[in-house]
Design a protein around this motif. Structure first.
Motif, PDB file in Angstrom:
ATOM      1  N   THR A   1      56.758  49.577   8.458  1.00  0.00           N
ATOM      2  CA  THR A   1      56.018  48.490   7.739  1.00  0.00           C
ATOM      3  C   THR A   1      55.866  47.110   7.748  1.00  0.00           C
ATOM      4  O   THR A   1      55.484  46.281   7.830  1.00  0.00           O
ATOM      5  CB  THR A   1      56.622  48.674   6.336  1.00  0.00           C
ATOM      6  OG1 THR A   1      56.940  49.619   5.503  1.00  0.00           O
ATOM      7  CG2 THR A   1      55.799  47.293   5.431  1.00  0.00           C
ATOM      8  N   PHE A   2      57.080  46.947   8.188  1.00  0.00           N
ATOM      9  CA  PHE A   2      57.737  45.093   9.621  1.00  0.00           C
ATOM     10  C   PHE A   2      56.743  45.198  11.031  1.00  0.00           C
ATOM     11  O   PHE A   2      56.284  44.771  10.967  1.00  0.00           O
ATOM     12  CB  PHE A   2      59.078  45.602   9.224  1.00  0.00           C
ATOM     13  CG  PHE A   2      59.815  43.471  10.059  1.00  0.00           C
ATOM     14  CD1 PHE A   2      59.639  42.884   9.129  1.00  0.00           C
ATOM     15  CD2 PHE A   2      59.866  44.304  11.132  1.00  0.00           C
ATOM     16  CE1 PHE A   2      59.480  41.934   9.313  1.00  0.00           C
ATOM     17  CE2 PHE A   2      60.429  42.758  12.421  1.00  0.00           C
ATOM     18  CZ  PHE A   2      59.732  41.181  11.100  1.00  0.00           C
ATOM     19  N   GLU A   3      56.872  46.572  11.073  1.00  0.00           N
ATOM     20  CA  GLU A   3      56.596  46.817  12.961  1.00  0.00           C
ATOM     21  C   GLU A   3      55.090  46.572  12.794  1.00  0.00           C
ATOM     22  O   GLU A   3      54.408  45.346  13.278  1.00  0.00           O
ATOM     23  CB  GLU A   3      56.620  47.590  13.254  1.00  0.00           C
ATOM     24  CG  GLU A   3      58.330  47.552  14.090  1.00  0.00           C
ATOM     25  CD  GLU A   3      58.660  46.329  14.744  1.00  0.00           C
ATOM     26  OE1 GLU A   3      57.730  46.286  15.200  1.00  0.00           O
ATOM     27  OE2 GLU A   3      59.482  46.153  14.732  1.00  0.00           O
ATOM     28  N   ARG A   4      53.907  47.302  11.277  1.00  0.00           N
ATOM     29  CA  ARG A   4      53.309  47.148  11.187  1.00  0.00           C
ATOM     30  C   ARG A   4      52.713  44.971  10.709  1.00  0.00           C
ATOM     31  O   ARG A   4      51.080  44.736  11.433  1.00  0.00           O
ATOM     32  CB  ARG A   4      52.515  47.816  10.328  1.00  0.00           C
ATOM     33  CG  ARG A   4      52.038  49.626  10.009  1.00  0.00           C
ATOM     34  CD  ARG A   4      52.186  50.280   8.994  1.00  0.00           C
ATOM     35  NE  ARG A   4      51.374  51.184  10.315  1.00  0.00           N
ATOM     36  CZ  ARG A   4      50.043  51.955   9.069  1.00  0.00           C
ATOM     37  NH1 ARG A   4      49.674  51.287   8.284  1.00  0.00           N
ATOM     38  NH2 ARG A   4      49.724  52.734  10.053  1.00  0.00           N
ATOM     39  N   PHE A   5      53.552  44.566   9.709  1.00  0.00           N
ATOM     40  CA  PHE A   5      52.816  43.368   9.810  1.00  0.00           C
ATOM     41  C   PHE A   5      52.961  42.293  10.532  1.00  0.00           C
ATOM     42  O   PHE A   5      52.605  41.821  10.676  1.00  0.00           O
ATOM     43  CB  PHE A   5      54.441  43.200   8.576  1.00  0.00           C
ATOM     44  CG  PHE A   5      54.195  41.733   8.058  1.00  0.00           C
ATOM     45  CD1 PHE A   5      53.298  41.124   7.141  1.00  0.00           C
ATOM     46  CD2 PHE A   5      55.373  40.766   8.877  1.00  0.00           C
ATOM     47  CE1 PHE A   5      53.536  38.965   6.958  1.00  0.00           C
ATOM     48  CE2 PHE A   5      55.430  39.402   8.569  1.00  0.00           C
ATOM     49  CZ  PHE A   5      55.065  38.899   7.183  1.00  0.00           C
ATOM     50  N   MET A   6      54.001  42.712  11.573  1.00  0.00           N
ATOM     51  CA  MET A   6      54.236  41.996  12.306  1.00  0.00           C
ATOM     52  C   MET A   6      52.873  41.797  13.729  1.00  0.00           C
ATOM     53  O   MET A   6      52.058  40.929  14.103  1.00  0.00           O
ATOM     54  CB  MET A   6      55.012  42.006  13.487  1.00  0.00           C
ATOM     55  CG  MET A   6      56.979  41.709  12.941  1.00  0.00           C
ATOM     56  SD  MET A   6      56.801  39.408  12.574  1.00  0.00           S
ATOM     57  CE  MET A   6      56.922  39.275  14.014  1.00  0.00           C
ATOM     58  N   TRP A   7      52.362  44.090  13.963  1.00  0.00           N
ATOM     59  CA  TRP A   7      51.703  43.679  14.649  1.00  0.00           C
ATOM     60  C   TRP A   7      50.282  42.872  14.040  1.00  0.00           C
ATOM     61  O   TRP A   7      49.852  41.962  14.977  1.00  0.00           O
ATOM     62  CB  TRP A   7      51.595  45.443  14.494  1.00  0.00           C
ATOM     63  CG  TRP A   7      49.870  45.167  15.582  1.00  0.00           C
ATOM     64  CD1 TRP A   7      49.189  45.188  16.552  1.00  0.00           C
ATOM     65  CD2 TRP A   7      48.647  45.064  15.114  1.00  0.00           C
ATOM     66  NE1 TRP A   7      48.308  45.957  17.279  1.00  0.00           N
ATOM     67  CE2 TRP A   7      47.620  45.711  16.745  1.00  0.00           C
ATOM     68  CE3 TRP A   7      47.920  45.562  14.051  1.00  0.00           C
ATOM     69  CZ2 TRP A   7      46.301  46.246  16.073  1.00  0.00           C
ATOM     70  CZ3 TRP A   7      46.582  45.614  13.719  1.00  0.00           C
ATOM     71  CH2 TRP A   7      45.455  45.876  15.378  1.00  0.00           C
TER      72      TRP A   7
ATOM     73  N   TYR B   1      63.933  39.803   8.912  1.00  0.00           N
ATOM     74  CA  TYR B   1      64.235  40.866   8.110  1.00  0.00           C
ATOM     75  C   TYR B   1      65.109  41.150   9.004  1.00  0.00           C
ATOM     76  O   TYR B   1      65.774  42.087   8.322  1.00  0.00           O
ATOM     77  CB  TYR B   1      62.813  41.111   9.439  1.00  0.00           C
ATOM     78  CG  TYR B   1      62.916  42.750   9.314  1.00  0.00           C
ATOM     79  CD1 TYR B   1      62.760  43.520   8.220  1.00  0.00           C
ATOM     80  CD2 TYR B   1      63.181  44.395  10.737  1.00  0.00           C
ATOM     81  CE1 TYR B   1      62.314  44.784   8.079  1.00  0.00           C
ATOM     82  CE2 TYR B   1      63.148  44.742  10.532  1.00  0.00           C
ATOM     83  CZ  TYR B   1      62.734  45.686   9.075  1.00  0.00           C
ATOM     84  OH  TYR B   1      62.793  46.807   8.629  1.00  0.00           O
ATOM     85  N   GLN B   2      66.515  40.849   9.805  1.00  0.00           N
ATOM     86  CA  GLN B   2      67.181  40.819  10.529  1.00  0.00           C
ATOM     87  C   GLN B   2      68.354  40.828   9.395  1.00  0.00           C
ATOM     88  O   GLN B   2      69.319  41.547   8.757  1.00  0.00           O
ATOM     89  CB  GLN B   2      67.456  40.312  11.605  1.00  0.00           C
ATOM     90  CG  GLN B   2      66.890  40.849  12.736  1.00  0.00           C
ATOM     91  CD  GLN B   2      67.257  42.068  12.677  1.00  0.00           C
ATOM     92  OE1 GLN B   2      67.989  43.324  12.592  1.00  0.00           O
ATOM     93  NE2 GLN B   2      66.098  43.032  13.254  1.00  0.00           N
ATOM     94  N   TRP B   3      68.075  39.678   8.725  1.00  0.00           N
ATOM     95  CA  TRP B   3      69.378  39.288   7.599  1.00  0.00           C
ATOM     96  C   TRP B   3      68.667  39.999   5.769  1.00  0.00           C
ATOM     97  O   TRP B   3      69.827  40.750   5.637  1.00  0.00           O
ATOM     98  CB  TRP B   3      68.336  37.419   7.420  1.00  0.00           C
ATOM     99  CG  TRP B   3      69.250  37.125   5.988  1.00  0.00           C
ATOM    100  CD1 TRP B   3      70.506  36.922   5.683  1.00  0.00           C
ATOM    101  CD2 TRP B   3      68.960  36.968   4.781  1.00  0.00           C
ATOM    102  NE1 TRP B   3      70.823  36.043   4.815  1.00  0.00           N
ATOM    103  CE2 TRP B   3      69.950  36.677   3.600  1.00  0.00           C
ATOM    104  CE3 TRP B   3      67.607  37.445   3.253  1.00  0.00           C
ATOM    105  CZ2 TRP B   3      69.610  36.262   1.941  1.00  0.00           C
ATOM    106  CZ3 TRP B   3      67.522  37.183   2.432  1.00  0.00           C
ATOM    107  CH2 TRP B   3      68.844  36.953   2.103  1.00  0.00           C
ATOM    108  N   LEU B   4      67.827  40.672   6.569  1.00  0.00           N
ATOM    109  CA  LEU B   4      67.201  41.230   5.076  1.00  0.00           C
ATOM    110  C   LEU B   4      67.882  42.661   4.838  1.00  0.00           C
ATOM    111  O   LEU B   4      68.560  43.459   4.315  1.00  0.00           O
ATOM    112  CB  LEU B   4      65.808  41.069   4.570  1.00  0.00           C
ATOM    113  CG  LEU B   4      65.118  42.521   3.528  1.00  0.00           C
ATOM    114  CD1 LEU B   4      65.061  41.652   1.935  1.00  0.00           C
ATOM    115  CD2 LEU B   4      63.396  42.550   3.333  1.00  0.00           C
ATOM    116  N   LYS B   5      67.951  42.957   5.802  1.00  0.00           N
ATOM    117  CA  LYS B   5      68.322  44.593   6.449  1.00  0.00           C
ATOM    118  C   LYS B   5      69.426  44.602   6.569  1.00  0.00           C
ATOM    119  O   LYS B   5      70.372  45.088   6.186  1.00  0.00           O
ATOM    120  CB  LYS B   5      67.838  45.182   8.374  1.00  0.00           C
ATOM    121  CG  LYS B   5      66.510  45.445   8.247  1.00  0.00           C
ATOM    122  CD  LYS B   5      66.379  46.104   9.873  1.00  0.00           C
ATOM    123  CE  LYS B   5      67.354  46.211  10.500  1.00  0.00           C
ATOM    124  NZ  LYS B   5      66.667  46.365  11.840  1.00  0.00           N
TER     125      LYS B   5
END
Length: 56
Positions: free
Chosen positions: A26-32, A51-55
């Motif tokens: 989902t994040f990769e789609r968002f970034m795209w 995102y890294q902080w969230l993970k």
């Protein structure tokens, strides 16, 4: 399965989503999408940092 609903003379079609994505997908789609909008590189990098902080 599609379902049509008539509201005030306008036909609204709803569609059931059967796909499921992982959080990473989902994040990769968002970034795209964000990159295709032409956002600044710094903004894109900030999204990745958050995102890294969230993970974690």
């Amino acid at each position: 399965m599609r379902k049509s609903v008539r509201k005030h003379g306008i036909i609204v079609t709803t569609k059931t989503v059967t796909e499921s994505f992982t959080m990473c997908e989902t994040f990769e789609r968002f970034m795209w999408f964000k990159q295709s909008e032409g956002l600044a590189p710094r903004t894109i990098e900030e999204y990745r940092i958050h995102y890294q902080w969230l993970k974690r």
